[in-house]
Design an enzyme around this catalytic site. Structure first.
Site, PDB file in Angstrom:
ATOM      1  N   SER A 187      15.028  50.507  51.593  1.00 21.98           N
ATOM      2  CA  SER A 187      15.388  51.269  50.392  1.00 21.98           C
ATOM      3  C   SER A 187      14.131  51.886  49.796  1.00 21.98           C
ATOM      4  CB  SER A 187      16.081  50.382  49.351  1.00 21.98           C
ATOM      5  OG  SER A 187      15.166  49.444  48.814  1.00 21.98           O
ATOM      6  N   ASP A 227      17.350  40.747  52.682  1.00 23.58           N
ATOM      7  CA  ASP A 227      17.570  39.691  53.680  1.00 23.58           C
ATOM      8  C   ASP A 227      18.822  39.985  54.505  1.00 23.58           C
ATOM      9  OD1 ASP A 227      15.454  38.467  52.311  1.00 23.58           O
ATOM     10  OD2 ASP A 227      16.789  37.256  51.089  1.00 23.58           O
TER      11      ASP A 227
END
Length: 301
Positions: A187, A227
């Site tokens: 991101s 994660d």
């Protein structure tokens, strides 16, 4: 990407929380749904993630890590791993030991794929000891096949600001010069307002980007999404040759989990509690097993 092999088993070394979904708690279930055996090795065991008002629990040290790996080694189990996945590690000596573990795993299985999520911080804030940075940069990152840092972690590792798309590709080249085949920035804030932009680059291969509309309001932050991204990308990259499709499927499942989480938020004014922002992982089983791709990757080279 790597062709599917008979053995699909991941040694996943990252954090564990009793309550909620980050680290091994958020990585294990999706990998299992996508056909992998997962052996979680916990770098910490906390009551909950660090986004709560308080968190408590032990941090594993390098001696405990060595002891566990010795047990696996003495039972001749290291050759069973097709993948190593590493995430949050809070102890510099523990992190340094990962380099030795990678070498042992590769000796046991030369085809091992190492996916490294160099978890150090986000949004300009470091949340591991600063001593981890040079160990990641100089010792661990060069061993990885795939890395999945966020924008801030890319800046930490390369020592350069990433404030433009040109700077993204310069940073990607920094990693490729260290022979890392696949780099994914999960991101960044380089998209239009209200849009996150993710980037992927393969050594001597495609450069891709996906625009991701932000869900749930500008101040809403979900913990564990990085994660989850790393685990999904590992799984899809094992079974799919087209890295663009891998990228799209990973984003599709991640966005579906966030959508499910946002839909479950309480309808009231005021701040959302940390426990209410826990990812709705189990409720997103179908979207993890069969991702519906809505956001397509743009080829940029």
């Amino acid at each position: 990407m790597a062709a599917a092999a008979a053995t699909k088993r991941v040694l996943s070394i990252q954090s564990h929380v009793v309550h909620g979904y980050v680290g091994n708690k958020v990585a294990t279930y999706p990998l299992q749904l996508l056909g992998f055996d997962v052996d979680p090795l916990n770098s910490v065991q906390f009551s909950n993630h660090t986004g709560y008002q308080t968190f408590k629990g032990p941090v594993s040290n390098e001696k405990e890590l060595v002891t566990i790996i010795e047990g696996l080694e003495e039972n001749e189990l290291l050759g069973q791993y097709s993948h190593l996945l590493t995430g949050y590690i809070g102890n510099p000596l523990f992190l340094r030991e990962i380099g030795i573990i990678v070498q042992k795993l590769r000796k046991a299985n030369p085809k091992l794929v190492y996916v490294c999520d160099p978890v150090m911080g986000d949004n300009g804030q470091l949340y591991v000891p600063k001593e981890l940075l040079p160990i990641y940069r100089d010792e661990i990152i060069p061993l990885a096949d795939i890395i999945t840092p966020n924008q801030y972690e890319v800046e930490l590792l390369t020592g350069k600001e990433v404030r433009s798309e040109a700077a993204v590709w310069d940073a990607m080249d920094w990693f490729h010069k260290r022979q890392i085949k696949t780099v994914v920035i999960s991101s960044s804030d380089l998209g239009q307002p209200g849009v996150l932009r993710a980037f992927l680059s393969q050594l001597n291969g495609p450069r891709l980007a996906i625009d991701i509309p932000k869900q749930g309001g500008k101040d809403l932050v979900f913990t564990g999404t990085g994660d989850l991204f790393a685990s999904l990308f590992l799984a899809h990259s094992h079974t799919c040759e087209d890295v663009g499709e891998v990228f799209e499927k990973t984003i599709a499942s991640l966005q579906a989990v966030i959508k499910c989480t946002v839909a479950a938020l309480p309808r009231r004014d005021g701040p959302v509690k940390a426990c209410e922002r826990e990812l709705k992982l189990v409720q997103s089983k179908a979207e993890i097993e069969k991702p519906q791709v809505l956001l397509k990757a743009q080829r940029l080279n």
